[in-house]
Design a protein around this motif. Structure first.
Motif, PDB file in Angstrom:
ATOM      1  N   VAL A  86       0.328  -1.219  -0.041  1.00  0.00           N
ATOM      2  CA  VAL A  86      -0.070   0.389  -0.008  1.00  0.00           C
ATOM      3  C   VAL A  86       0.953   1.316  -0.108  1.00  0.00           C
ATOM      4  O   VAL A  86       0.305   2.075  -0.786  1.00  0.00           O
ATOM      5  N   ARG A  87       1.565   1.133   0.849  1.00  0.00           N
ATOM      6  CA  ARG A  87       2.900   2.452   0.708  1.00  0.00           C
ATOM      7  C   ARG A  87       2.867   2.603  -0.126  1.00  0.00           C
ATOM      8  O   ARG A  87       3.476   3.618  -0.959  1.00  0.00           O
ATOM      9  N   LEU A  88       3.798   1.959  -0.885  1.00  0.00           N
ATOM     10  CA  LEU A  88       5.037   1.798  -1.991  1.00  0.00           C
ATOM     11  C   LEU A  88       3.785   1.963  -3.579  1.00  0.00           C
ATOM     12  O   LEU A  88       4.453   3.047  -3.419  1.00  0.00           O
ATOM     13  N   GLY A  89       2.923   1.480  -3.338  1.00  0.00           N
ATOM     14  CA  GLY A  89       1.935   2.210  -4.853  1.00  0.00           C
ATOM     15  C   GLY A  89       1.703   2.847  -4.249  1.00  0.00           C
ATOM     16  O   GLY A  89       1.228   4.447  -5.769  1.00  0.00           O
ATOM     17  N   VAL A  90       1.074   3.404  -3.181  1.00  0.00           N
ATOM     18  CA  VAL A  90       1.446   5.448  -2.386  1.00  0.00           C
ATOM     19  C   VAL A  90       2.094   6.015  -3.056  1.00  0.00           C
ATOM     20  O   VAL A  90       2.158   7.124  -4.450  1.00  0.00           O
ATOM     21  N   GLY A  91       3.209   5.609  -3.275  1.00  0.00           N
ATOM     22  CA  GLY A  91       4.734   6.397  -3.451  1.00  0.00           C
ATOM     23  C   GLY A  91       4.910   6.581  -4.974  1.00  0.00           C
ATOM     24  O   GLY A  91       5.047   7.456  -5.557  1.00  0.00           O
ATOM     25  N   VAL A  92       4.190   5.402  -6.081  1.00  0.00           N
ATOM     26  CA  VAL A  92       4.624   5.542  -6.529  1.00  0.00           C
ATOM     27  C   VAL A  92       3.194   6.324  -8.014  1.00  0.00           C
ATOM     28  O   VAL A  92       4.235   6.874  -8.853  1.00  0.00           O
ATOM     29  N   LEU A  93       2.437   5.953  -7.507  1.00  0.00           N
ATOM     30  CA  LEU A  93       1.256   6.240  -7.985  1.00  0.00           C
ATOM     31  C   LEU A  93       1.464   8.007  -7.860  1.00  0.00           C
ATOM     32  O   LEU A  93       1.204   8.834  -8.722  1.00  0.00           O
ATOM     33  N   LEU A  94       2.127   8.021  -6.766  1.00  0.00           N
ATOM     34  CA  LEU A  94       2.113  10.312  -6.847  1.00  0.00           C
ATOM     35  C   LEU A  94       2.880  10.779  -7.259  1.00  0.00           C
ATOM     36  O   LEU A  94       3.087  11.942  -7.660  1.00  0.00           O
ATOM     37  N   ARG A  95       4.497   9.427  -7.462  1.00  0.00           N
ATOM     38  CA  ARG A  95       5.173   9.675  -7.835  1.00  0.00           C
ATOM     39  C   ARG A  95       5.491  10.751  -9.522  1.00  0.00           C
ATOM     40  O   ARG A  95       5.008  11.214 -10.552  1.00  0.00           O
ATOM     41  N   VAL A 123      11.871   3.038   1.587  1.00  0.00           N
ATOM     42  CA  VAL A 123      12.328   2.946   3.337  1.00  0.00           C
ATOM     43  C   VAL A 123      11.111   3.422   3.870  1.00  0.00           C
ATOM     44  O   VAL A 123      10.538   2.545   4.940  1.00  0.00           O
ATOM     45  N   ASP A 124      10.060   4.204   3.411  1.00  0.00           N
ATOM     46  CA  ASP A 124       8.630   4.202   4.204  1.00  0.00           C
ATOM     47  C   ASP A 124       8.155   2.886   4.407  1.00  0.00           C
ATOM     48  O   ASP A 124       7.271   2.770   4.891  1.00  0.00           O
ATOM     49  N   ALA A 125       8.240   2.361   3.138  1.00  0.00           N
ATOM     50  CA  ALA A 125       7.365   1.345   3.005  1.00  0.00           C
ATOM     51  C   ALA A 125       7.675  -0.181   3.831  1.00  0.00           C
ATOM     52  O   ALA A 125       6.628  -0.558   4.356  1.00  0.00           O
ATOM     53  N   MET A 126       9.246   0.317   3.722  1.00  0.00           N
ATOM     54  CA  MET A 126       9.256  -1.074   4.497  1.00  0.00           C
ATOM     55  C   MET A 126       9.353  -0.827   6.201  1.00  0.00           C
ATOM     56  O   MET A 126       9.077  -1.725   7.036  1.00  0.00           O
ATOM     57  N   ARG A 127       9.917   0.013   6.710  1.00  0.00           N
ATOM     58  CA  ARG A 127       9.236   0.632   8.050  1.00  0.00           C
ATOM     59  C   ARG A 127       7.885   1.025   8.219  1.00  0.00           C
ATOM     60  O   ARG A 127       7.494  -0.074   9.770  1.00  0.00           O
ATOM     61  N   VAL A 172       8.534   3.023  13.585  1.00  0.00           N
ATOM     62  CA  VAL A 172       8.320   4.458  12.829  1.00  0.00           C
ATOM     63  C   VAL A 172       9.799   5.201  13.419  1.00  0.00           C
ATOM     64  O   VAL A 172      10.048   4.878  13.978  1.00  0.00           O
ATOM     65  N   GLU A 173       9.911   6.303  12.126  1.00  0.00           N
ATOM     66  CA  GLU A 173      10.485   7.652  12.328  1.00  0.00           C
ATOM     67  C   GLU A 173       9.976   8.254  13.944  1.00  0.00           C
ATOM     68  O   GLU A 173       9.028   8.303  13.944  1.00  0.00           O
ATOM     69  N   GLN A 174      11.004   8.680  14.258  1.00  0.00           N
ATOM     70  CA  GLN A 174      11.121   9.333  15.704  1.00  0.00           C
ATOM     71  C   GLN A 174      10.371  10.983  15.318  1.00  0.00           C
ATOM     72  O   GLN A 174       9.133  10.868  16.562  1.00  0.00           O
ATOM     73  N   ASP A 175      10.032  11.695  14.671  1.00  0.00           N
ATOM     74  CA  ASP A 175       9.000  12.503  14.095  1.00  0.00           C
ATOM     75  C   ASP A 175       7.393  12.644  13.512  1.00  0.00           C
ATOM     76  O   ASP A 175       6.774  13.174  13.792  1.00  0.00           O
ATOM     77  N   ARG A 176       7.469  10.654  12.985  1.00  0.00           N
ATOM     78  CA  ARG A 176       6.378  10.769  13.199  1.00  0.00           C
ATOM     79  C   ARG A 176       5.563   9.912  14.306  1.00  0.00           C
ATOM     80  O   ARG A 176       3.919   9.409  14.591  1.00  0.00           O
ATOM     81  N   ARG A 177       6.344   9.778  15.446  1.00  0.00           N
ATOM     82  CA  ARG A 177       5.817   9.026  16.881  1.00  0.00           C
ATOM     83  C   ARG A 177       4.458   9.647  16.821  1.00  0.00           C
ATOM     84  O   ARG A 177       3.139   9.262  17.533  1.00  0.00           O
ATOM     85  N   ARG A 178       5.034  11.001  17.203  1.00  0.00           N
ATOM     86  CA  ARG A 178       3.789  12.084  18.296  1.00  0.00           C
ATOM     87  C   ARG A 178       2.802  12.316  17.328  1.00  0.00           C
ATOM     88  O   ARG A 178       1.589  11.635  17.895  1.00  0.00           O
ATOM     89  N   THR A 179       2.853  12.162  15.535  1.00  0.00           N
ATOM     90  CA  THR A 179       1.467  12.253  15.227  1.00  0.00           C
ATOM     91  C   THR A 179       0.608  11.170  15.547  1.00  0.00           C
ATOM     92  O   THR A 179      -0.635  10.965  14.794  1.00  0.00           O
ATOM     93  N   LEU A 180       0.797   9.873  14.860  1.00  0.00           N
ATOM     94  CA  LEU A 180       0.391   8.484  15.275  1.00  0.00           C
ATOM     95  C   LEU A 180      -0.307   8.459  16.728  1.00  0.00           C
ATOM     96  O   LEU A 180      -0.966   7.623  17.041  1.00  0.00           O
ATOM     97  N   ALA A 181       0.712   8.643  17.619  1.00  0.00           N
ATOM     98  CA  ALA A 181       0.500   8.719  18.430  1.00  0.00           C
ATOM     99  C   ALA A 181      -1.021   9.266  19.493  1.00  0.00           C
ATOM    100  O   ALA A 181      -2.474   8.844  19.781  1.00  0.00           O
TER     101      ALA A 181
END
Length: 493
Positions: A86-95, A123-127, A172-181
């Motif tokens: 899903v994440r990889l597909g969103v990235g490819v289609l957006l690009r 990298v985001d897709a793997m994470r 998850v990357e450090q700067d995205r954890r707060r938003t997810l939480a």
């Protein structure tokens, strides 16, 4: 039939005639195929219950640890691939859509689509895959182990298993954890509130109002839009940058507006340098005339949008630019999940799925574009009517622009409200902490996420009616609902 014939003969009753036996055979051969499938499905689910323990009446049964491990690993692998795709597909289609706008000739190049410049979304897709896979697989494993060692099943198992499995947040990357939480906390709070409301413990006044979701979104967005203009440091940098890119005001002008409301001098040279390559002679003259005073009572429209002399045309230009920038994003976020997460439906009716996703993306983009344009229109109107700036204007502009929420369909309003509400609460918390009214906690984000995940998974498995149907459908894709409560409660012979 022969067995039945012999049994009836032994019991002293009459023996079935050959004609009756033939009728019985025909009725059995014509048995509804769906019924046979249902019976076979129940047998499979009962066997899984021994491993995963989702039955409220299976307290005497201990999970089979081998099956439990197999199901947990299967859940990890399946959900990892699902989230990764899903994440990889969103990235490819957006690009692809962005290349189609800027470099149409390069859309057929795999290097342009998947080259080094696109490494970040791989990298985001793997994470994301590791996060979702370990969370769901760990939840199933821990829940089954708790039942195995305690010898019974209760709601606390879901909470504890979710709490411990939430350590997957470290993928998850450090700067995205707060938003997810904060987002998961809002969902857990929704479940707790609906539970207390259904049991008569507590509810807000007006909670039965049909437009309560819109009211919550308006209040939350007004706080966020105030922070966007006056307190940008209270918003995550990625979130604030997204608003700036979607909006029509340059970041140097935003900084000048903030300083002007704090009685600080504006940096005219910095603003002029930012616009030097984008403005013609007449527009640059208007900009310099608006920056002649380092302490102006208000920054006029000549500074906010020097390239457009007309405020009306600038409002339309704001709507058009916002639509152009965000439509590829919304289209990617609707088409890819609709295809990947509902692949059988897509194969059955691909045109219908794509058309519905396109219509949803169009509606959501229209809402966001109208939101941005209304905010700009209110700011321009204020400058036409008044000659003094004030911080409260940006709260009021947020209220007016948030009325665009009614463009969205009803099911999406609650989702948007629950997305904006925790962000507004976090902004208020940060402001109060800066004023020393509240204190921060070490690992507070991780603890908030752990408690919220535990509570949310409890509600999902034991009180599914307390969370929104749309969010429940998303969770059901990764963690199946507790259907065996209904299937195994009246056990079949």
């Amino acid at each position: 039939c022969n067995r039945m014939q012999s049994r009836t003969g032994q019991a002293g009753t009459r023996t079935l005639t050959p004609a009756e036996i033939d009728d019985l055979r025909r009725s059995l051969s014509n048995m509804d195929l769906k019924r046979l499938i249902d019976i076979a499905t129940e047998e499979v689910e009962q066997r899984k219950a021994l491993a995963l323990d989702v039955s409220p009446n299976s307290d005497a049964l201990k999970p089979n640890l081998t099956l439990l491990m197999q199901e947990s690993l299967r859940a990890f692998g399946y959900n990892f691939l699902l989230a990764f795709n899903v994440r990889l597909g969103v990235g490819v289609l957006l690009r692809f859509l962005r290349l189609l706008q800027s470099q149409p000739k390069s859309v057929a190049s795999m290097t342009a689509l998947m080259g080094g410049d696109s490494l970040h979304y791989r990298v985001d897709a793997m994470r994301l895959g590791l996060f979702i896979g370990s969370l769901t697989g760990g939840f199933k494993l821990l829940r089954g182990l708790l039942h195995h060692f305690r010898g019974r099943e209760d709601g606390w198992h879901c909470f504890v298993a979710g709490f411990v499995a939430s350590t997957s947040l470290f993928f998850v990357e450090q700067d995205r954890r707060r938003t997810l939480a904060l987002y998961i906390f809002a969902r857990a709070a929704q479940g707790m509130y609906n539970t207390s409301k259904s049991r008569g413990w507590f509810h807000f006044w007006g909670s039965k109002w049909n437009h309560g979701d819109a009211l919550l979104f308006i209040l939350s967005s007004s706080i966020i839009m105030y922070a966007y203009a006056m307190r940008p440091e209270t918003l995550p940098s990625s979130y604030w940058n997204f608003i700036v890119k979607t909006g029509p005001i340059d970041r140097t002008v935003l900084e000048a507006v903030k300083n002007n409301n704090r009685n600080l001098p504006i940096d005219a040279d910095k603003i002029i340098a930012a616009f030097s390559k984008r403005l013609g002679g007449e527009a640059m003259a208007r900009l310099k005339s608006g920056l002649s005073n380092p302490f102006p009572p208000i920054l006029t429209c000549a500074v906010l949008h020097p390239h457009n002399e007309s405020c009306s045309y600038h409002t339309w230009d704001t709507f058009r630019n916002a639509f152009t920038r965000t439509f590829p994003l919304y289209l990617s976020l609707t088409v890819v999940p609709a295809v990947v997460l509902k692949l059988p439906r897509f194969f059955r009716s691909p045109i219908s799925v794509v058309v519905r996703a396109f219509a949803s993306a169009w509606q959501s983009t229209t809402f966001l574009s109208a939101f941005v344009a209304l905010y700009m229109a209110v700011v321009c109107l204020h400058r036409r009517l008044f000659k003094l700036d004030h911080r409260s204007l940006y709260v009021f502009a947020g209220v007016i622009s948030s009325t665009a929420i009614w463009i969205e369909r009803k099911s999406r309003r609650a989702e948007l409200a629950l997305y904006a509400m925790p962000r507004a609460a976090d902004t208020l918390y940060t402001i109060l902490k800066d004023r020393k009214w509240l204190v921060g906690l070490p690992y507070g984000v991780e603890m908030l996420f752990a408690v919220s995940v535990g509570a949310l998974l409890y509600f999902h498995q034991h009180e599914p009616d307390t969370i929104s149907p749309l969010f429940a459908k998303i969770v059901n894709i990764f963690i199946p609902p507790n259907k065996l409560k209904q299937q195994l409660s009246p056990r079949r012979n």
